[in-house]
Design a protein around this motif. Structure first.
Motif, PDB file in Angstrom:
ATOM      1  N   CYS A 160      -3.574   3.656   3.693  1.00 17.64           N
ATOM      2  CA  CYS A 160      -4.933   3.630   2.951  1.00 17.64           C
ATOM      3  C   CYS A 160      -5.466   4.795   3.324  1.00 17.64           C
ATOM      4  O   CYS A 160      -6.187   5.306   2.334  1.00 17.64           O
ATOM      5  CB  CYS A 160      -5.719   2.540   3.208  1.00 17.64           C
ATOM      6  SG  CYS A 160      -5.196   1.015   2.164  1.00 17.64           S
TER       7      CYS A 160
ATOM      8  N   LYS B 146     -10.085  -1.872  -3.470  1.00 16.13           N
ATOM      9  CA  LYS B 146     -11.276  -2.208  -4.480  1.00 16.13           C
ATOM     10  C   LYS B 146     -12.485  -2.758  -4.086  1.00 16.13           C
ATOM     11  O   LYS B 146     -12.202  -3.556  -2.867  1.00 16.13           O
ATOM     12  CB  LYS B 146     -10.456  -2.933  -5.560  1.00 16.13           C
ATOM     13  CG  LYS B 146     -11.468  -3.120  -6.724  1.00 16.13           C
ATOM     14  CD  LYS B 146     -10.616  -3.777  -7.941  1.00 16.13           C
ATOM     15  CE  LYS B 146      -9.951  -5.161  -7.378  1.00 16.13           C
ATOM     16  NZ  LYS B 146      -9.427  -5.935  -8.326  1.00 16.13           N
TER      17      LYS B 146
ATOM     18  N   SER C 227     -14.122  -6.397   0.421  1.00  9.66           N
ATOM     19  CA  SER C 227     -12.613  -5.810   0.125  1.00  9.66           C
ATOM     20  C   SER C 227     -11.574  -6.750   0.632  1.00  9.66           C
ATOM     21  O   SER C 227     -11.608  -7.224   1.814  1.00  9.66           O
ATOM     22  CB  SER C 227     -12.505  -4.216   0.019  1.00  9.66           C
ATOM     23  OG  SER C 227     -12.569  -4.127   1.524  1.00  9.66           O
TER      24      SER C 227
ATOM     25  N   LYS D 116      -4.989   1.081  -4.338  1.00  2.02           N
ATOM     26  CA  LYS D 116      -6.193   1.019  -5.213  1.00  2.02           C
ATOM     27  C   LYS D 116      -6.808  -0.771  -5.084  1.00  2.02           C
ATOM     28  O   LYS D 116      -7.749  -0.874  -4.866  1.00  2.02           O
ATOM     29  CB  LYS D 116      -5.971   1.233  -6.464  1.00  2.02           C
ATOM     30  CG  LYS D 116      -5.872   2.899  -6.614  1.00  2.02           C
ATOM     31  CD  LYS D 116      -6.775   3.394  -7.849  1.00  2.02           C
ATOM     32  CE  LYS D 116      -6.390   4.995  -7.658  1.00  2.02           C
ATOM     33  NZ  LYS D 116      -7.034   5.832  -6.709  1.00  2.02           N
ATOM     34  N   PHE D 117      -5.730  -1.605  -4.987  1.00  4.66           N
ATOM     35  CA  PHE D 117      -6.056  -2.964  -5.052  1.00  4.66           C
ATOM     36  C   PHE D 117      -6.718  -3.155  -3.570  1.00  4.66           C
ATOM     37  O   PHE D 117      -7.772  -3.861  -3.626  1.00  4.66           O
ATOM     38  CB  PHE D 117      -4.800  -3.972  -5.272  1.00  4.66           C
ATOM     39  CG  PHE D 117      -5.222  -5.216  -5.076  1.00  4.66           C
ATOM     40  CD1 PHE D 117      -5.786  -5.732  -6.085  1.00  4.66           C
ATOM     41  CD2 PHE D 117      -4.628  -5.718  -3.863  1.00  4.66           C
ATOM     42  CE1 PHE D 117      -5.930  -7.325  -5.631  1.00  4.66           C
ATOM     43  CE2 PHE D 117      -4.897  -7.013  -3.738  1.00  4.66           C
ATOM     44  CZ  PHE D 117      -5.621  -7.973  -4.545  1.00  4.66           C
TER      45      PHE D 117
ATOM     46  N   THR E  90       0.812  -1.306  -0.132  1.00  5.06           N
ATOM     47  CA  THR E  90       0.127   0.004  -0.016  1.00  5.06           C
ATOM     48  C   THR E  90       0.777   1.305   0.055  1.00  5.06           C
ATOM     49  O   THR E  90       0.053   2.450   0.121  1.00  5.06           O
ATOM     50  CB  THR E  90      -1.043   0.088   1.092  1.00  5.06           C
ATOM     51  OG1 THR E  90      -0.237  -0.040   2.568  1.00  5.06           O
ATOM     52  CG2 THR E  90      -1.919  -1.057   1.167  1.00  5.06           C
TER      53      THR E  90
ATOM     54  N   SER F  34      -0.956   1.971  -6.862  1.00 10.12           N
ATOM     55  CA  SER F  34      -1.805   0.948  -7.454  1.00 10.12           C
ATOM     56  C   SER F  34      -1.997  -0.103  -6.260  1.00 10.12           C
ATOM     57  O   SER F  34      -3.265  -0.706  -6.242  1.00 10.12           O
ATOM     58  CB  SER F  34      -1.072   0.389  -8.491  1.00 10.12           C
ATOM     59  OG  SER F  34       0.347   0.005  -8.125  1.00 10.12           O
ATOM     60  N   GLY F  35      -1.204  -0.267  -5.217  1.00  8.74           N
ATOM     61  CA  GLY F  35      -1.382  -1.327  -3.868  1.00  8.74           C
ATOM     62  C   GLY F  35      -2.471  -0.989  -3.224  1.00  8.74           C
ATOM     63  O   GLY F  35      -3.376  -1.568  -2.908  1.00  8.74           O
TER      64      GLY F  35
END
Length: 79
Positions: A51, A15, A24, A11-12, A4, A8-9
């Protein structure tokens, strides 16, 4: 390295699942804050902290996932 730490981490992890009633990655991992393994707890706490950098996800984390209680639980003590 915590996944994180990069956008991109985050967002994964944040998600939302495509199917109704799914969870999630964050929702699945938050209970691990109660683990007896201190390395796991530290990693999950770092993931949550990272996050929080996603401004649009903070409301969802506090009100839907309810991360505040598991984060504050260790501060309250065993009583």
């Amino acid at each position: 390295m915590n996944v994180t730490q990069v956008e991109s981490g985050r967002k994964f992890v944040l998600k939302l699942p495509k199917e109704e009633g799914g969870k999630s990655v964050l929702e699945v991992l938050v209970p691990q804050l109660q683990s007896t393994n201190p390395i796991r707890r530290r990693g999950i706490a770092g993931m949550i902290r990272n996050c929080c950098l996603e401004r649009e996800a903070v409301w969802w984390m506090l009100n839907v996932v309810k991360v505040l209680t598991p984060i504050l639980y260790p501060l309250a003590g065993p009583e």
